[in-house]
Design an enzyme around this catalytic site. Sequence first.
Site, short mmCIF file in Angstrom:
data_model
loop_
_atom_site.label_atom_id
_atom_site.label_comp_id
_atom_site.label_asym_id
_atom_site.label_seq_id
_atom_site.Cartn_x
_atom_site.Cartn_y
_atom_site.Cartn_z
N HIS A 29 10.16 4.01 -3.48
CA HIS A 29 11.03 4.34 -2.20
C HIS A 29 9.75 2.45 -1.53
O HIS A 29 9.71 2.09 -0.52
CB HIS A 29 9.63 5.42 -1.49
N ASN A 54 11.05 14.21 1.70
CA ASN A 54 12.60 13.35 1.47
C ASN A 54 13.61 14.21 2.12
O ASN A 54 13.24 15.09 2.79
CB ASN A 54 12.90 13.63 0.14
N TYR A 77 -1.03 8.86 -4.24
CA TYR A 77 -0.48 8.44 -3.21
C TYR A 77 -1.40 6.99 -2.33
O TYR A 77 -1.58 6.27 -2.45
CB TYR A 77 0.56 9.17 -1.98
#
Length: 500
Positions: free
Chosen positions: A56, A129, A339
């Site tokens: 990303h 997403n 993350y």
Amino acid sequence: MMSKKNTLTTESGAPVADNQNSQTAGQTGPVLLQDQHLIEKLARFNRERIPERIVHARGSGAYGHFEVTQDVTKWTKAKFLNEVGKKTEVFVRFSTVAGSRGAADAVRDPRGFAVKFYTEDGNYDLVGNNTPIFFIRDPLKFPDFIHSQKYDPYTNQQEPDNVWDFFSLSPEATHQFTILFSDRGIPKSYRHMNGYGSHTFQWVNAEGEAFWVKYHFKTDQSIECLTSEQAAEIAGNSAEHHHIDLLHAIDNGNPPSWTVKVQIMPIAEAREYRFNPFDLTKVWPHGDYPIMEIGRMTLDRNPDNYFADVEQAAFDPGHFVPGIGPSPDKMLQGRLFAYGDAHRYRLGINHTRLPVNCPHATKAQNYGRDGFMRFDDNGKGSKNYEPNSFDGPVQSNENLYAPLEIHGVTGSHEWVKHKEDDDFVQAGNLYRLMDEAQRKRLVDNIAGSLSQVSRQDIIDHSIQHFSNADKEYGNRITEAVNELKKIESNQISQRTFQPF
Ligand code: NDP
């Protein structure tokens, strides 16, 4: 004479006398090390880029708000959802997945759809997403999967062999490959696609009663997509196509919006449900759990500075607020670690203090101190340990979400299959709901990529997965691949690589 406020300064605030001519030894001599302004300017320039996201990397973002349109208090006590009409500020980052930061937007790839809700109980990050599912269901496979999709270590380009080799050995990806190569694999813009929380999450109400929930953000602009040919032309002409589309729509007073819907599953139904409800490669069919509107999200403000707000934006699926929590979805559990870890590497331990990432509707107060680039007051003179007798912040004793009942023993367990679980049934359902024109484009898109694979066994294994989803689907891909290979063997020129 120039006023003081317009004087150019060094980083330390001293006036710069000359910003055009470096200091030299004599008019013709070499440059001097004492030219502090020159050295500082070059050194700062060298450090402008920070590590790009491992996935990303390429993205666009905008601010806006979420408004509650339906009462959901029977399912969750989350404060930002507790009243019809209540508005919460959001920041959203859209992205492609595989390309690096300078890659083109108009490519076949899933799109990231990450929403940060700045709630009064802290930030809630829903890091989704534009697809309701994913390629794999176990985080242990994630680094291998991404390696197969990104640049090959030798050729340094995406390789059809790698993409399809991994797929041929990962049947659970059949559903997501079907979405990826369908029309929705290349949205016309970020405005013209849906978003999905994808994972199953837990909601818990004020009485402590828990539910499983899935989120759907349905575009109000309507779904619009690009064909492979249209996308290739756009990507060739303008790498920033999606980015500029979003920027201009908002600047021109045309703010995009999404109707936010949820599916709710009572906890007691999960165990006996026909599909494992925590399998990220599967949806909950709408016929089983209807989608119900809860609100609307509108994006109406572009960030003033791309780097400050979009490049430095850090979304973390572990950022829950009371009333919302995780499910045992293994992919979600892996992301709860990955993350935050990625942001600590990319932006540093104090990234949560950056303006785009810090809470906007409340204040973070805890005993974390110091660290690289701590740029606020660092808690001033307040105590940096707990418990303390100096009125420092204390725990709330509130249950954030409900406990999960667990059975069995620890171990590297295989996925628990429910009665209708296999890797193909939902891919087949999607194929069968497409009309003839959609099926043809899907088959042609897959064949265009698969026919570039150098090994027949990889092609055969891949087609077998599609045949398992639907016999006709597999047969048509076989025919289309054979046709393309025949054309290729008649051509003298070599085709250019284009994995998707
Ligand atoms: P439904 O007929 O109730 O729903 C079909 C869904 O498919 C719609 O939400 C539609 O989205 C979506 N869709 C249509 N074309 C595509 C495409 N090319 N790529 C992705 N989604 C598409 O059936 P079910 O709920 O029983 O699901 C059947 C299949 O639809 C599933 O196996 C899954 O592949 C797909 N799907 C299901 C979703 C779900 O949450 N149940 C969500 C998205 C896809 P829209 O209404 O926005 O046009």
